[in-house]
Design an enzyme around this catalytic site. Structure first.
Site, PDB file in Angstrom:
ATOM      1  N   SER A 176     108.731  57.606  79.796  1.00  0.00           N
ATOM      2  CA  SER A 176     109.618  56.838  80.575  1.00  0.00           C
ATOM      3  C   SER A 176     110.209  58.026  81.617  1.00  0.00           C
ATOM      4  CB  SER A 176     110.728  56.513  79.677  1.00  0.00           C
ATOM      5  OG  SER A 176     112.099  56.328  80.359  1.00  0.00           O
ATOM      6  N   TYR A 226     116.730  56.611  73.065  1.00  0.00           N
ATOM      7  CA  TYR A 226     115.572  56.121  73.875  1.00  0.00           C
ATOM      8  C   TYR A 226     115.117  57.349  74.590  1.00  0.00           C
ATOM      9  CZ  TYR A 226     112.918  53.476  77.515  1.00  0.00           C
ATOM     10  OH  TYR A 226     111.832  53.081  78.259  1.00  0.00           O
TER      11      TYR A 226
HETATM   12  P1  NDP Z   1     109.030  44.560  77.042  1.00  0.00           P
HETATM   13  O1  NDP Z   1     110.248  44.134  76.094  1.00  0.00           O
HETATM   14  O2  NDP Z   1     108.547  43.478  78.014  1.00  0.00           O
HETATM   15  O3  NDP Z   1     107.860  44.840  76.103  1.00  0.00           O
HETATM   16  C1  NDP Z   1     107.794  45.419  74.879  1.00  0.00           C
HETATM   17  C2  NDP Z   1     106.582  45.313  73.959  1.00  0.00           C
HETATM   18  O4  NDP Z   1     106.661  46.018  72.684  1.00  0.00           O
HETATM   19  C3  NDP Z   1     106.454  43.799  73.669  1.00  0.00           C
HETATM   20  O5  NDP Z   1     105.166  43.424  73.866  1.00  0.00           O
HETATM   21  C4  NDP Z   1     106.890  43.737  71.983  1.00  0.00           C
HETATM   22  O6  NDP Z   1     106.012  42.891  71.601  1.00  0.00           O
HETATM   23  C5  NDP Z   1     106.352  45.060  71.546  1.00  0.00           C
HETATM   24  N1  NDP Z   1     106.741  45.646  70.528  1.00  0.00           N
HETATM   25  C6  NDP Z   1     108.395  46.023  70.412  1.00  0.00           C
HETATM   26  N2  NDP Z   1     108.598  46.505  69.104  1.00  0.00           N
HETATM   27  C7  NDP Z   1     107.305  46.251  68.427  1.00  0.00           C
HETATM   28  C8  NDP Z   1     106.918  46.686  67.111  1.00  0.00           C
HETATM   29  N3  NDP Z   1     107.793  47.023  66.220  1.00  0.00           N
HETATM   30  N4  NDP Z   1     105.914  46.408  66.669  1.00  0.00           N
HETATM   31  C9  NDP Z   1     104.772  45.791  67.492  1.00  0.00           C
HETATM   32  N5  NDP Z   1     105.381  45.640  68.911  1.00  0.00           N
HETATM   33  C10 NDP Z   1     106.445  45.993  69.226  1.00  0.00           C
HETATM   34  O7  NDP Z   1     109.092  45.816  77.683  1.00  0.00           O
HETATM   35  P2  NDP Z   1     108.511  46.908  78.778  1.00  0.00           P
HETATM   36  O8  NDP Z   1     106.916  46.138  79.074  1.00  0.00           O
HETATM   37  O9  NDP Z   1     109.197  47.079  79.992  1.00  0.00           O
HETATM   38  O10 NDP Z   1     107.977  48.209  78.017  1.00  0.00           O
HETATM   39  C11 NDP Z   1     106.892  48.806  77.554  1.00  0.00           C
HETATM   40  C12 NDP Z   1     106.926  50.027  77.380  1.00  0.00           C
HETATM   41  O11 NDP Z   1     107.146  50.659  78.756  1.00  0.00           O
HETATM   42  C13 NDP Z   1     107.907  50.527  76.436  1.00  0.00           C
HETATM   43  O12 NDP Z   1     107.671  51.901  75.807  1.00  0.00           O
HETATM   44  C14 NDP Z   1     109.172  50.855  77.330  1.00  0.00           C
HETATM   45  O13 NDP Z   1     109.958  51.868  76.764  1.00  0.00           O
HETATM   46  C15 NDP Z   1     108.298  51.574  78.574  1.00  0.00           C
HETATM   47  N6  NDP Z   1     109.114  51.663  79.622  1.00  0.00           N
HETATM   48  C16 NDP Z   1     109.524  50.460  80.556  1.00  0.00           C
HETATM   49  C17 NDP Z   1     110.171  50.672  81.541  1.00  0.00           C
HETATM   50  C18 NDP Z   1     110.771  49.677  82.435  1.00  0.00           C
HETATM   51  O14 NDP Z   1     111.486  49.803  83.597  1.00  0.00           O
HETATM   52  N7  NDP Z   1     110.322  48.306  82.183  1.00  0.00           N
HETATM   53  C19 NDP Z   1     110.455  52.208  82.117  1.00  0.00           C
HETATM   54  C20 NDP Z   1     109.868  53.275  81.285  1.00  0.00           C
HETATM   55  C21 NDP Z   1     109.445  52.835  80.160  1.00  0.00           C
HETATM   56  P3  NDP Z   1     106.776  41.806  70.233  1.00  0.00           P
HETATM   57  O15 NDP Z   1     108.135  41.430  70.700  1.00  0.00           O
HETATM   58  O16 NDP Z   1     105.663  40.470  70.001  1.00  0.00           O
HETATM   59  O17 NDP Z   1     106.713  42.580  68.923  1.00  0.00           O
END
Ligand code: NDP
Length: 256
Positions: A146, A159
């Site tokens: 991130s 985070y």
């Molecule tokens: P979303 O909330 O859209 O996606 C998060 C994903 O993680 C979901 O598919 C969810 O699936 C999965 N997930 C969460 N917890 C679990 C778990 N315990 N086991 C399995 N799957 C899990 O977020 P983003 O796409 O924005 O984020 C994706 C990554 O990118 C993250 O690591 C985030 O920190 C990082 N990021 C995002 C940024 C942004 O601006 N959006 C910026 C910087 C980093 P389900 O609910 O089905 O479990």
């Protein structure tokens, strides 16, 4: 005819959190490049919809329901992928959450939940795929950091700690597994329009405008911005690239 260095035909990728957001953007890229994709998440309906979409693009794809913070569930997940898709060449550790509170207001349970989901899960999944990659003689692991891998944030102490940690974990695995021909890299997204940031835009006054003002590309990122980097870091094109942390941020991190 020479094959493209970006060709992923015959490769198998696991994308945690591949059912939405950045993970889905990466899964689409990998599928377009020819890889079979295992979409891992807790929400089965969301995963099934993502898999159907990838299959419509002509890719082989399966949904594996698993909580990536659970060591036993991760072992079963990797076993299932090896059984159903035959191998594991690529792992994208993308699953992540955030709990927005200053350090003095964050409970131990909240701290641990963020650290487990964002950092411990990458350790568990990487460790679980290592034997298959070592045996195959190659592998690619992509960890998602991130901007908070670089900067601090008063509203996201756990985070930011988890995302700083993921970069050092990436470097350590890159060193440890170089001899196994496994390349391990991190991608550091800027501000991307996903479910994770939708709430932040509402809850944090002025966030939307501040991000726009600081981002040279003058826009929020889209999940499609992650297809190319996923393919590059999963393909032979990046065989001499390891231990890096690559911002995909429209220039956010180079603004003074
Ligand atoms: P979303 O909330 O859209 O996606 C998060 C994903 O993680 C979901 O598919 C969810 O699936 C999965 N997930 C969460 N917890 C679990 C778990 N315990 N086991 C399995 N799957 C899990 O977020 P983003 O796409 O924005 O984020 C994706 C990554 O990118 C993250 O690591 C985030 O920190 C990082 N990021 C995002 C940024 C942004 O601006 N959006 C910026 C910087 C980093 P389900 O609910 O089905 O479990």
């Amino acid at each position: 005819m020479q094959t493209s260095p970006f060709d992923l035909s015959g490769k198998v990728a696991i994308v945690t959190g591949g059912n939405g957001g950045i993970g889905l953007g990466m899964a689409r890229g990998l599928a377009e490049a020819g890889a079979a994709v295992a979409v891992v998440g807790r929400n089965e309906a969301k995963s099934i919809a993502a898999v159907a979409e990838l299959q419509q693009r002509g890719a082989k794809a399966v949904s594996v329901v698993a909580d990536v913070t659970d060591k036993a569930a991760v072992a079963v997940m990797v076993e299932r992928v090896r059984r159903e898709l035959g191998r594991v060449d690529i792992l994208v550790n993308n699953a992540g959450i955030n709990i927005r509170k200053p350090p003095h207001a964050l409970s131990l349970e909240e701290w641990e939940s963020v650290m487990k989901t964002n950092l411990t899960s990458a350790f568990l999944c990487s460790q679980a795929v290592h034997p298959a990659m070592k045996e195959a003689g190659h592998g690619k692991i992509i960890n998602i950091g991130s901007m908070m891998s670089i900067f601090g944030a008063g509203f996201a102490p756990a985070y930011a700690a988890s995302k700083g940690g993921i970069v050092q974990f990436t470097r350590s695995c890159a060193v440890a597994w170089a001899a196994d021909n496994i390349q391990v890299n991190a991608v550091l997204p800027g501000w991307i329009d996903t479910d994770l940031t939708k709430r932040a835009r509402v809850e944090i006054d002025g966030l939307h405008e501040r991000v726009l003002a600081r981002t040279p590309a003058a826009r929020w990122g889209a999940i499609a911005d992650f297809a190319g980097i996923a393919v590059f870091l999963s393909s032979p094109a990046s065989d001499f690239v390891t231990g890096t942390a690559i911002p995909v941020d429209g220039g956010y991190s180079i603004m003074g």
